[in-house]
Design an enzyme around this catalytic site. Structure first.
Site, PDB file in Angstrom:
ATOM      1  N   HIS A   1       0.868  -1.182   0.000  1.00  0.00           N
ATOM      2  CA  HIS A   1       0.000   0.000   0.000  1.00  0.00           C
ATOM      3  C   HIS A   1       0.903   1.230   0.000  1.00  0.00           C
ATOM      4  O   HIS A   1       2.039   1.167   0.466  1.00  0.00           O
ATOM      5  CB  HIS A   1      -0.898   0.035   1.248  1.00  0.00           C
ATOM      6  CG  HIS A   1      -1.746  -1.183   1.429  1.00  0.00           C
ATOM      7  ND1 HIS A   1      -1.787  -1.887   2.616  1.00  0.00           N
ATOM      8  CD2 HIS A   1      -2.572  -1.831   0.572  1.00  0.00           C
ATOM      9  CE1 HIS A   1      -2.622  -2.915   2.485  1.00  0.00           C
ATOM     10  NE2 HIS A   1      -3.105  -2.900   1.258  1.00  0.00           N
TER      11      HIS A   1
ATOM     12  N   GLU B   1      -4.011  -4.316  -4.425  1.00  0.00           N
ATOM     13  CA  GLU B   1      -5.471  -4.275  -4.473  1.00  0.00           C
ATOM     14  C   GLU B   1      -5.948  -2.829  -4.360  1.00  0.00           C
ATOM     15  O   GLU B   1      -6.663  -2.483  -3.431  1.00  0.00           O
ATOM     16  CB  GLU B   1      -6.094  -5.178  -3.394  1.00  0.00           C
ATOM     17  CG  GLU B   1      -5.238  -5.408  -2.146  1.00  0.00           C
ATOM     18  CD  GLU B   1      -5.418  -4.336  -1.078  1.00  0.00           C
ATOM     19  OE1 GLU B   1      -5.985  -3.276  -1.383  1.00  0.00           O
ATOM     20  OE2 GLU B   1      -4.981  -4.570   0.055  1.00  0.00           O
TER      21      GLU B   1
END
Length: 347
Positions: free
Chosen positions: A254, A292
């Site tokens: 992330h 993601e």
């Protein structure tokens, strides 16, 4: 492209590891340390002649050749390989043994994908061996036991199109809490992270991540200037695992780019492939990097497309609709994705 033509040029320098500097001029390349040339690369017919200083030990020789090759491929990205002649048989054997070159057609050929997979050029703790494989269970998930968390700076790389070094260090809460607190409260970041809050909330947040064996929070810097926050994770233990066939050493990430001064293509083409490079080097068993991002985060998906990630599918987390993206080790190194196309750095 002919190596002799592509490596000729006006004087340039390339800071390398272990106090080495690569110098380029009309005579070829030289690797310098403490004011002396460790080796030089000079035109020699259609290839180059590698000349090594007498008495250079094996370890120093490998580091010098790796530094020279990194600079050469950075300055001449169209080179598929760098063919060199090396008269010293012992030095040639050392270069071959360390995976810096292959022997073809009676000469040594330095290959960019092999050079960039050597940990010693970029990892702070490059001599650390691969962590032994031993399976454990965590929350019903069977996965390899993860190594102890590193501390301090873990990766550093000189970026020639910025004339700057990008580095990643493990979060130190007392040092880095103000940065993470500032960035998580940025409305642009909170729109995707939903972690805005006070200092105590963010102190607890970082403390929890540092205690989690499958997570590694990092601060990214250009030189000594922090610009972003990164969370690396082992996919097998992560919330992403149920949505694809996660491998034992797949890794994900992330990102927050918190400082506006470091947004834009010139910086993305520096930190993004460097972060991928770090994850692939950290454990040679990592074959895939996954992510993601929010399916609605159009700009991030465009950046990932340019960086070589494939869009696998969209799926639903409880908190967002996400896009599964994936980067293969073979593609990253085979297509030399650590370096952008020439026009990318101008945007």
């Amino acid at each position: 492209m002919n190596a002799r033509a592509s490596l000729a040029g006006t004087a340039q320098t390339f800071p390398a590891t272990a106090g080495m500097t690569v110098v380029r001029d009309d005579d070829g390349l030289r690797v310098m340390a403490d004011g002396a040339a460790l080796l030089s690369l000079r035109p020699h017919g259609e290839s180059m002649q590698l000349v090594v200083r007498d008495g250079l030990d094996h370890g120093r020789l490998s580091s010098a050749v790796a530094a020279m090759a990194e600079a050469a491929f950075a300055w001449s990205p169209s080179l598929d390989c760098l063919a060199v002649a090396l008269d010293d048989s012992a030095a040639a054997a050392a270069v071959l043994r360390d995976g810096l070159a292959v022997a073809r057609h009676g000469r040594l050929e330095l290959m960019p994908d092999m050079v960039m997979q050597r940990r010693a050029g970029w990892l702070t703790d490059a001599s650390r061996p691969a962590f032994p494989l031993s399976y454990v269970m965590t929350d019903g998930k069977r996965h390899p036991l993860r190594p102890p968390k590193p501390q301090g700076c873990v990766y550093s790389r000189f970026i020639p199109w910025l004339s700057e070094t990008v580095n990643f260090r493990v979060v130190d809460i007392e040092r880095d809490l103000p940065w993470v607190h500032k960035w998580l409260n940025d409305p642009r970041v909170d729109a995707f992270w939903s972690e805005a809050g006070d200092l105590d909330k963010h102190r607890h947040y970082l403390t929890r991540l540092l205690a989690d064996a499958h997570m590694l929070p990092l601060i990214g810097c250009f030189g000594d200037r922090p610009f972003g926050y990164f969370e690396l994770y082992w996919a097998k233990e992560n919330r992403i695992a149920p949505f694809y066939d996660a491998g034992d050493y797949d890794r994900g990430w992330h990102v927050i780019v918190g400082e506006d001064a470091f947004r834009g293509r010139r910086f993305i083409t520096a930190w993004l492939p460097s972060l991928m490079h770090y994850m692939f080097l950290d454990d040679a068993r990592t074959e895939r990097i996954v992510g993601e991002p929010a399916a609605a985060h159009v700009q991030q998906l465009r950046n990932l497309d340019r960086a070589g990630f494939a869009r696998i599918k969209n799926f639903d987390f409880p908190h967002k609709r996400a896009t599964l993206v994936m980067l293969l080790r073979e593609r990253f190194f085979g297509d030399r994705l650590w370096q952008p196309a020439a026009d990318e750095v101008q945007r």
